[in-house]
Design an enzyme around this catalytic site. Structure first.
Site: not given
Ligand code: CO8
Length: 258
Positions: A65, A109, A112, A132
């Site tokens: 992200a 992300g 993911e 993260e």
């Protein structure tokens, strides 16, 4: 339709969707995820598209992200906007098969997003991770859930707690990816796999997707019942008659998606 952060090409019944923010290693910001969910929804609706390949650049599938975009947000902001929730859910609802073709970094992300796809083909230079923890947060779109189902508790804990990266060989050994190919062959290999899927009955490929995903959502007993009923129901299709007749007549099946 022209997008700012992705590139969509339709090539012979396959939609090839490339994440395209090279300046940020394809970090997922609101614009990119919005455009991606829109493009995938559009491909799902487009009768000419039978399979989708999602990829990034050679250096990065996606490095996570967008940290710059998130860094200053408050709890109330991310909670109220349900950061990424609706867009990821829209991607999860796509019914056509999606192959993630991963080269370079698939982190946070990015890892993911690859796991939301139906299977992952990795280039030899791929690196998967859930770093993260280094940012003082945890994975938020499946890194503790889907990854655990893919690779088991021990590796998922290791990746999420230490933030270390997994290379392509380890990812294949662990069941995170279905195959590893030389980096320059990634797109041709993913497109070939997609074209193979595109030859099948689109009704049956949707049922495969629903049935395999059901394995993650329910008990074995219920999943097996779902699968058996799905198998039975395909006898209501012309494609079942055609597929079996073609086998018996020693010819290629001509599926018509009905
Ligand atoms: N966000 C924003 N920008 C990024 C990101 C990112 N995730 N990753 C890389 N970039 C940018 C860099 O800032 C840099 O830009 P600039 O030149 O303007 O400074 C450019 O991309 C190139 O990156 P590097 O110079 O760092 O390239 P390197 O080759 O040296 O390193 C790495 C590559 C190792 C991939 C490194 O960039 C890195 O560690 N990136 C961050 C990885 C990371 O921590 N990802 C997790 C992010 S958090 C997340 O994904 C949470 C998802 C869950 C959301 C939950 C919603 C509910």
């Amino acid at each position: 339709m022209a997008y700012e952060t992705i590139i969509v090409e339709i090539d012979d019944e396959v939609a090839l969707v490339r994440l395209n923010r090279p300046e940020a290693l394809n970090a997922l910001n609101a614009t990119l995820l919005g455009e991606l969910s829109e493009a995938l929804t559009e491909a799902d609706r487009n009768d000419k598209v039978r399979c989708i390949v999602l990829t990034g650049s050679e250096k990065a599938f996606a490095a996570g992200a967008d940290i710059k975009e998130m860094a200053e947000k408050s709890f109330v902001e991310v909670y109220s906007e349900d950061l990424f929730g609706a867009k990821i859910e829209a991607i999860q609802r796509i019914r056509k098969p999606i192959i993630a073709a991963v080269s370079g970094y698939a982190l946070g992300g990015g890892c993911e997003l690859a796991m939301v796809c139906d299977f992952i083909i990795a280039a030899e230079n791929a690196k998967f991770g859930q770093p993260e923890i280094n940012l003082g947060v945890v994975a938020g779109i499946g890194g503790t859930q889907r990854l655990t189902r893919f690779v088991g508790k021990s590796k998922a804990m290791d990746m999420n707690l230490t933030g270390r990266f997994m290379d392509a060989a380890e990812a294949e050994r662990s069941g995170l990816v279905s195959r590893v190919v030389p980096t320059p062959k990634l797109i041709p290999e993913a497109m070939n796999a997609a074209r193979k899927i595109a030859e099948k009955s689109a009704v049956a490929t949707k049922v495969v997707k629903e049935s395999v995903n059901r394995a993650y959502e329910t008990t074995l007993r219920e999943g097996l019942l779902f699968e058996r009923r799905a198998f039975h129901s395909l006898f209501a299709t012309d494609d079942q008659k055609e597929g079996m007749a073609a086998f018996l007549e020693k010819r290629e099946a001509q599926f018509r998606d009905r």
